[in-house]
Design a protein around this motif. Structure first.
Motif, PDB file in Angstrom:
ATOM      1  N   LEU A 250       0.813  -1.221   0.000  1.00  0.00           N
ATOM      2  CA  LEU A 250       0.000   0.000   0.000  1.00  0.00           C
ATOM      3  C   LEU A 250       0.841   1.263   0.000  1.00  0.00           C
ATOM      4  CD1 LEU A 250      -2.842  -1.034   2.487  1.00  0.00           C
ATOM      5  CD2 LEU A 250      -2.772  -1.263  -0.006  1.00  0.00           C
ATOM      6  N   GLY A 251       1.963   1.252   0.715  1.00  0.00           N
ATOM      7  CA  GLY A 251       2.823   2.433   0.737  1.00  0.00           C
ATOM      8  C   GLY A 251       3.411   2.735  -0.622  1.00  0.00           C
ATOM      9  N   ALA A 252       3.910   1.695  -1.300  1.00  0.00           N
ATOM     10  CA  ALA A 252       4.483   1.891  -2.639  1.00  0.00           C
ATOM     11  C   ALA A 252       3.414   2.325  -3.624  1.00  0.00           C
ATOM     12  CB  ALA A 252       5.153   0.600  -3.107  1.00  0.00           C
ATOM     13  N   ALA A 253       2.225   1.716  -3.513  1.00  0.00           N
ATOM     14  CA  ALA A 253       1.132   2.073  -4.423  1.00  0.00           C
ATOM     15  C   ALA A 253       0.724   3.528  -4.230  1.00  0.00           C
ATOM     16  CB  ALA A 253      -0.058   1.148  -4.193  1.00  0.00           C
ATOM     17  N   ALA A 254       0.554   3.956  -2.981  1.00  0.00           N
ATOM     18  CA  ALA A 254       0.141   5.331  -2.701  1.00  0.00           C
ATOM     19  C   ALA A 254       1.185   6.334  -3.194  1.00  0.00           C
ATOM     20  CB  ALA A 254      -0.095   5.511  -1.205  1.00  0.00           C
ATOM     21  N   ASP A 255       2.452   6.038  -2.962  1.00  0.00           N
ATOM     22  CA  ASP A 255       3.509   6.948  -3.407  1.00  0.00           C
ATOM     23  C   ASP A 255       3.532   7.063  -4.927  1.00  0.00           C
ATOM     24  OD1 ASP A 255       5.926   8.543  -2.451  1.00  0.00           O
ATOM     25  OD2 ASP A 255       6.841   7.253  -3.966  1.00  0.00           O
ATOM     26  N   ALA A 256       3.336   5.933  -5.620  1.00  0.00           N
ATOM     27  CA  ALA A 256       3.319   5.946  -7.085  1.00  0.00           C
ATOM     28  C   ALA A 256       2.104   6.702  -7.622  1.00  0.00           C
ATOM     29  CB  ALA A 256       3.335   4.521  -7.624  1.00  0.00           C
ATOM     30  N   VAL A 257       0.952   6.578  -6.948  1.00  0.00           N
ATOM     31  CA  VAL A 257      -0.243   7.303  -7.384  1.00  0.00           C
ATOM     32  C   VAL A 257      -0.006   8.809  -7.288  1.00  0.00           C
ATOM     33  CG1 VAL A 257      -2.629   7.855  -6.764  1.00  0.00           C
ATOM     34  CG2 VAL A 257      -1.895   5.472  -6.910  1.00  0.00           C
ATOM     35  N   ILE A 258       0.579   9.256  -6.193  1.00  0.00           N
ATOM     36  CA  ILE A 258       0.864  10.687  -6.044  1.00  0.00           C
ATOM     37  C   ILE A 258       1.887  11.142  -7.080  1.00  0.00           C
ATOM     38  CG2 ILE A 258       1.843  12.437  -4.526  1.00  0.00           C
ATOM     39  CD1 ILE A 258      -0.979  11.580  -3.753  1.00  0.00           C
ATOM     40  N   ALA A 259       2.954  10.358  -7.247  1.00  0.00           N
ATOM     41  CA  ALA A 259       4.010  10.735  -8.191  1.00  0.00           C
ATOM     42  C   ALA A 259       3.499  10.770  -9.625  1.00  0.00           C
ATOM     43  CB  ALA A 259       5.180   9.766  -8.072  1.00  0.00           C
ATOM     44  N   GLY A 260       2.785   9.729 -10.024  1.00  0.00           N
ATOM     45  CA  GLY A 260       2.332   9.643 -11.413  1.00  0.00           C
ATOM     46  C   GLY A 260       1.067  10.424 -11.691  1.00  0.00           C
ATOM     47  N   GLY A 261       0.128  10.430 -10.731  1.00  0.00           N
ATOM     48  CA  GLY A 261      -1.142  11.114 -10.956  1.00  0.00           C
ATOM     49  C   GLY A 261      -1.038  12.622 -10.951  1.00  0.00           C
ATOM     50  N   LEU A 262      -0.055  13.150 -10.201  1.00  0.00           N
ATOM     51  CA  LEU A 262       0.088  14.606 -10.106  1.00  0.00           C
ATOM     52  C   LEU A 262       1.257  15.147 -10.919  1.00  0.00           C
ATOM     53  CD1 LEU A 262      -0.631  15.101  -6.292  1.00  0.00           C
ATOM     54  CD2 LEU A 262      -2.218  15.260  -8.216  1.00  0.00           C
ATOM     55  N   ARG A 263       2.004  14.258 -11.558  1.00  0.00           N
ATOM     56  CA  ARG A 263       3.108  14.734 -12.390  1.00  0.00           C
ATOM     57  C   ARG A 263       2.572  15.621 -13.500  1.00  0.00           C
ATOM     58  NH1 ARG A 263       6.737  10.543 -15.784  1.00  0.00           N
ATOM     59  NH2 ARG A 263       4.718  10.352 -16.820  1.00  0.00           N
ATOM     60  N   ASN A 264       3.316  16.700 -13.772  1.00  0.00           N
ATOM     61  CA  ASN A 264       2.887  17.659 -14.800  1.00  0.00           C
ATOM     62  C   ASN A 264       1.550  18.308 -14.434  1.00  0.00           C
ATOM     63  OD1 ASN A 264       3.988  18.709 -17.286  1.00  0.00           O
ATOM     64  ND2 ASN A 264       2.171  17.919 -18.321  1.00  0.00           N
ATOM     65  N   GLY A 265       1.292  18.406 -13.123  1.00  0.00           N
ATOM     66  CA  GLY A 265       0.017  18.970 -12.687  1.00  0.00           C
ATOM     67  C   GLY A 265      -1.167  18.103 -13.065  1.00  0.00           C
ATOM     68  N   GLY A 266      -0.933  16.797 -13.250  1.00  0.00           N
ATOM     69  CA  GLY A 266      -2.001  15.906 -13.693  1.00  0.00           C
ATOM     70  C   GLY A 266      -2.352  16.073 -15.155  1.00  0.00           C
ATOM     71  N   GLN A 267      -1.644  16.940 -15.849  1.00  0.00           N
ATOM     72  CA  GLN A 267      -1.917  17.225 -17.256  1.00  0.00           C
ATOM     73  C   GLN A 267      -1.101  16.266 -18.136  1.00  0.00           C
ATOM     74  OE1 GLN A 267      -2.574  22.016 -17.178  1.00  0.00           O
ATOM     75  NE2 GLN A 267      -0.644  21.280 -16.350  1.00  0.00           N
ATOM     76  N   ALA A 268      -1.417  14.988 -17.976  1.00  0.00           N
ATOM     77  CA  ALA A 268      -0.714  13.931 -18.691  1.00  0.00           C
ATOM     78  C   ALA A 268      -1.726  12.872 -19.102  1.00  0.00           C
ATOM     79  CB  ALA A 268       0.372  13.309 -17.807  1.00  0.00           C
ATOM     80  N   CYS A 269      -1.668  12.456 -20.350  1.00  0.00           N
ATOM     81  CA  CYS A 269      -2.640  11.482 -20.859  1.00  0.00           C
ATOM     82  C   CYS A 269      -2.571  10.161 -20.111  1.00  0.00           C
ATOM     83  CB  CYS A 269      -2.406  11.240 -22.350  1.00  0.00           C
ATOM     84  SG  CYS A 269      -2.646  12.692 -23.388  1.00  0.00           S
ATOM     85  N   ILE A 270      -1.376   9.782 -19.635  1.00  0.00           N
ATOM     86  CA  ILE A 270      -1.222   8.482 -18.988  1.00  0.00           C
ATOM     87  C   ILE A 270      -1.291   8.580 -17.464  1.00  0.00           C
ATOM     88  CG2 ILE A 270       0.084   7.470 -20.882  1.00  0.00           C
ATOM     89  CD1 ILE A 270       2.635   7.966 -19.172  1.00  0.00           C
ATOM     90  N   ALA A 271      -1.660   9.725 -16.919  1.00  0.00           N
ATOM     91  CA  ALA A 271      -1.723   9.874 -15.468  1.00  0.00           C
ATOM     92  C   ALA A 271      -2.715   8.883 -14.867  1.00  0.00           C
ATOM     93  CB  ALA A 271      -2.128  11.304 -15.108  1.00  0.00           C
TER      94      ALA A 271
END
Length: 461
Positions: A250-271
């Motif tokens: 769960l810790g790794a999943a949550a960290d990856a969600v924050i890193a990937g989902g908010l990268r580029n301000g969430g302005q990413a097609c693959i977020a």
């Protein structure tokens, strides 16, 4: 070009970045005709080894001028210099890989099928490619397409978004000056999609359209292009799911969600912005999510701008997201700790919304911003909910079971899938593209040249 000017602005502060001359219909036609002439007269007949050498030189140029390209990308998009520099390096890797592919033989000989004769297939470059790329990752999305089209022997007319031009203007200026390329094998058109993009899509000298952008715009371009007899490769919107199973880290999943989902301000097609988590572990996962947000986007206090946050590309885009959030919260979504519904200028978020229903507007609409939703449903319902999603660009799976991972990967209809990994890791050797409302065709990877060429059959007696 005309006296009609296109202005770009820095999303971080609203300052003018540059002005570019917009093309009119006559100039679009002139550029397309010139591209066709260059295609037939020089580039397509150049030996593959020479094309490979030219493409490799671009990779070297990007690395040698990394700071200049990164500064241009950051000014147009609001990215950090470090983030933009990573994109320049990624673009260079794509040009390098395309240079290697240019020398790959991709014809077939069928000697035993004709008796005394010979049957064979040859690949023929598609021709003139009209390439329309977006504002969020202009250099990378171009690098996923342009060098492969050139490797196949095509000429290209490139139209960047009217919101982010600088890094592509630098790139095309280098291609025009580089003696390894024929003059005008790649040309740049400035202007709005409604005018310049439509004219490019419909021009008879253009054989193919390669597009990256929203689903609505992409469908309109596909319709117009096919009506004119053109082929289309289109990477469209993404509304990407993150599947968190009870046995996940769960810790790794949550960290990856924050890193990937908010990268580029969430302005990413693959977020990966829409989390499905089993209720058995939902409370623990949400706590990890809040802690990961605090680590990656710290703020001195409730009124300070979180460190590392990227602005929205325009004020109108920010306001659209705020409107969707208002509706989603009215439908029962709960804000998590650290969420920000506003910010100065074009800044917004980050926003974490828990207890979002499967049919919430926050899950049904592509938000394209710094918003992560959490939907608590039993793992046995994950597949049905994902299947109901009309998008299929990317997906993320978090599980401690290899058998679960393999079963889910086979079930998912998504062009790119990460298992227990975040989207910062990708390879030029892998294809990109989507299913359903996320587009048609594939770019990149070992078969990239097939996107920009057609086979022709030959029988010799």
């Amino acid at each position: 070009m005309t006296s009609n000017l296109l202005s770009t602005f820095d999303p971080r502060n609203g300052r003018l970045v540059a002005r570019y001359p917009c093309a009119d219909a006559a100039q679009v036609a002139q550029v397309c005709q010139r591209a066709r002439q260059v295609f037939f007269d020089s580039w397509r007949v150049l030996p593959a080894a020479r094309r490979s050498q030219a493409l490799h030189s671009v990779a070297q140029y990007l690395r040698a001028h990394l700071a200049e390209f990164a500064a241009a990308e950051a000014a147009d998009t609001g990215k950090s210099l470090a983030g933009a520099a990573g994109e320049v390096e990624g673009a260079a890797a794509l040009w390098e890989y395309a240079a290697a592919l240019a020398r790959v033989e991709h014809s077939e000989t069928l000697g035993s099928s004709t008796g005394s004769g010979l049957a064979l297939t040859l690949r023929e470059a598609m021709g003139v490619v009209g390439m329309i790329v977006p504002w969020n990752y202009p250099l990378i999305t171009t690098a996923e397409r342009l060098p492969f089209a050139l490797a196949a022997g095509c000429s290209v007319v490139l139209k960047p978004s009217e919101l982010a031009v600088g890094s592509l203007a630098l790139l095309v200026a280098h291609l025009q000056e580089n003696p390894l390329f024929p003059t005008d094998v790649v040309q740049l058109l400035y202007g709005a999609g409604a005018a310049v993009g439509q004219a490019l899509t419909r021009h008879p000298a253009v054989d193919m359209i390669a597009f990256v952008g929203s689903t609505a715009t992409g469908r309109a371009i596909e319709t117009a292009a096919v009506a004119c007899g053109k082929r289309v490769s289109a990477e469209l919107g993404g509304n990407n799911q993150v599947l968190v199973y009870p046995d996940a880290d769960l810790g790794a999943a949550a960290d990856a969600v924050i890193a990937g989902g908010l990268r580029n301000g969430g302005q990413a097609c693959i977020a990966g912005t829409h989390v499905l988590v089993d209720p058995m572990v939902a409370d623990a996962f949400v706590l990890e999510l809040e802690q990961a947000l605090q680590r990656r986007y710290p703020a001195a206090d409730a009124t300070s701008l979180p460190a590392g946050l990227q602005p929205m590309i325009t004020l109108q885009h920010k306001q659209r997201i705020q409107g969707l959030l208002q509706q989603g919260l009215q439908q029962g979504g709960h804000l998590l700790q650290g969420s920000r519904l506003d910010g100065p200028g074009q800044y917004l978020g980050p926003v974490l919304v828990d207890r979002v229903s499967a049919d919430s507007i926050l899950r049904q609409q592509e938000i394209f911003g710094p918003v992560i939703t959490v939907c608590r449903v039993p793992a046995g319902q994950f597949n049905a909910i994902v299947a109901d999603n009309h998008y299929g660009l990317a997906a993320y799976v978090w599980t401690g079971s290899s058998s679960t991972a393999l079963a889910v990967v086979r079930q998912l209809r998504a062009g790119r899938i990460w298992v227990n990994a975040n989207p910062e890791f990708w390879l030029p050797e892998l294809p990109v593209g989507g299913f359903a409302d996320s587009g048609v065709g594939r770019e990149g990877g070992i078969r990239a040249l097939e996107t920009y060429s057609l086979p022709k059959a030959v029988i010799i007696n």
